[in-house]
Design an enzyme around this catalytic site. Sequence first.
Site, PDB file in Angstrom:
ATOM      1  N   GLU A 118       7.793  -2.956  93.662  1.00 15.82           N
ATOM      2  CA  GLU A 118       7.249  -3.205  94.957  1.00 15.82           C
ATOM      3  C   GLU A 118       8.699  -3.658  95.813  1.00 15.82           C
ATOM      4  O   GLU A 118       9.531  -3.990  95.291  1.00 15.82           O
ATOM      5  CB  GLU A 118       6.534  -4.227  94.859  1.00 15.82           C
ATOM      6  CG  GLU A 118       5.987  -5.163  95.935  1.00 15.82           C
ATOM      7  CD  GLU A 118       4.845  -6.156  95.789  1.00 15.82           C
ATOM      8  OE1 GLU A 118       4.960  -6.896  94.910  1.00 15.82           O
ATOM      9  OE2 GLU A 118       4.064  -6.438  96.692  1.00 15.82           O
ATOM     10  N   LYS A 170      -1.193  -2.189 100.318  1.00 13.31           N
ATOM     11  CA  LYS A 170      -1.606  -3.280  99.543  1.00 13.31           C
ATOM     12  C   LYS A 170      -2.830  -3.876 100.141  1.00 13.31           C
ATOM     13  O   LYS A 170      -3.069  -4.265 101.080  1.00 13.31           O
ATOM     14  CB  LYS A 170      -0.551  -4.434  99.351  1.00 13.31           C
ATOM     15  CG  LYS A 170      -0.765  -5.581  98.325  1.00 13.31           C
ATOM     16  CD  LYS A 170       0.625  -6.417  98.222  1.00 13.31           C
ATOM     17  CE  LYS A 170       0.632  -7.218  97.218  1.00 13.31           C
ATOM     18  NZ  LYS A 170       1.692  -8.104  97.129  1.00 13.31           N
ATOM     19  N   CYS A 229       0.800  -4.697  92.878  1.00 10.44           N
ATOM     20  CA  CYS A 229       1.139  -6.169  92.568  1.00 10.44           C
ATOM     21  C   CYS A 229      -0.169  -6.873  92.754  1.00 10.44           C
ATOM     22  O   CYS A 229      -0.828  -6.802  91.653  1.00 10.44           O
ATOM     23  CB  CYS A 229       2.154  -6.558  93.533  1.00 10.44           C
ATOM     24  SG  CYS A 229       2.973  -8.244  92.537  1.00 10.44           S
TER      25      CYS A 229
HETATM   26  N1  LIG Z   1       3.958 -10.580  94.440  1.00 11.78           N
HETATM   27  C1  LIG Z   1       2.624 -10.517  94.324  1.00 11.78           C
HETATM   28  O1  LIG Z   1       1.827  -9.643  94.962  1.00 11.78           O
HETATM   29  C2  LIG Z   1       1.584 -10.877  93.166  1.00 11.78           C
HETATM   30  C3  LIG Z   1       2.300 -11.936  92.387  1.00 11.78           C
HETATM   31  O2  LIG Z   1       3.489 -12.496  92.114  1.00 11.78           O
HETATM   32  C4  LIG Z   1       0.877 -12.900  91.393  1.00 11.78           C
HETATM   33  O3  LIG Z   1      -0.103 -12.415  91.671  1.00 11.78           O
HETATM   34  O4  LIG Z   1       1.421 -13.650  90.717  1.00 11.78           O
END
Ligand SMILES: NC(=O)CC(=O)C(=O)O
Length: 308
Positions: free
Chosen positions: A54, A137, A179
């Site tokens: 990401e 996302k 993520c």
């Molecule tokens: N960074 C993200 O999108 C998610 C995350 O760090 C988490 O769910 O914990």
Amino acid sequence: MASSTTPRPVLKQPVKLACVQLASGPDKTANLLHAADKVREAAATGAKIVVLPECFNSPYGCDHFPAYAETLLPSPPTPSQSPSFHALSAMARDNNIYLIGGSIPEQVTTEEDEKKTYYNTSLTFSPTGALLATHRKVHLFDISIPGGITFRESDVLSPGNKVTLVDLPEYGRLAVAICYDVRFPELATVAARRGCFALVYPGAFNLTTGPLHWQLLGRARAVDNQLYVALCSPARDLSAGYHAWGHSLVVDPMAQVMVEAGEGEEVVVAELDGDRIEQARKGIPLRDQRRFDVYPDVSQGKVNDEEP
Ligand SMILES: NC(=O)CC(=O)C(=O)O
């Protein structure tokens, strides 16, 4: 109740998948050049599917999204609108690989009032360098853990609205999400029911949630759906504003961790084999035992999968 929606076999032939746990800094051009080096290194292992993390070309954080955002539509963008699009396309083509290009901040500007909307967007390219899929996302990372971490992507970003399924003709179908999306089992399960052999999540967990949930969620999505799961993180950089957990990993359909990185820059590679999916599903036949008479709406498997 028998399920009839999944084509079999879901993985047509074994394939190596590599997660590139990349170290990035504030210089986008340097990040793109470095990503190209590491993708080449990953492809040299024989990996035909390579995954980046990401926000692979920028620091991760709400303050940074607008400054690093690129215009992706109409597609293809020009190189000045999106240097990352063209760099990723070249990495895929030069190495003859499928490239799940982590994510980048995307900017969409409306013509009428010049209003800017931002997304956290992942681009997937074919071995010819053609864009195969775009995932924005869906679930934005808005959390507040006292004594831990507060983050509000929705202060800056807008959410995507679709499930992203990508067909790789030689191998089969995989799903790409980003993520925080991994925390939502519905998205993963509907992708699995649409015939995916793997769920791939470029991600960037942190030092609060990473140790608690990163591997757990990867294994949970794998065991729920009896398929492969790949989570690809940035390398940890304690001088950056956001401290990524690292630990990029690949989990097999029985929820065993096949490979897991440490905290620094690293390429981890696993060979995915369709037999392991079939064996997991034969041994524990969840797919034939589901009771959609008890919970019918999930059985429809309906998703929005239209490209933006
Ligand atoms: N960074 C993200 O999108 C998610 C995350 O760090 C988490 O769910 O914990």
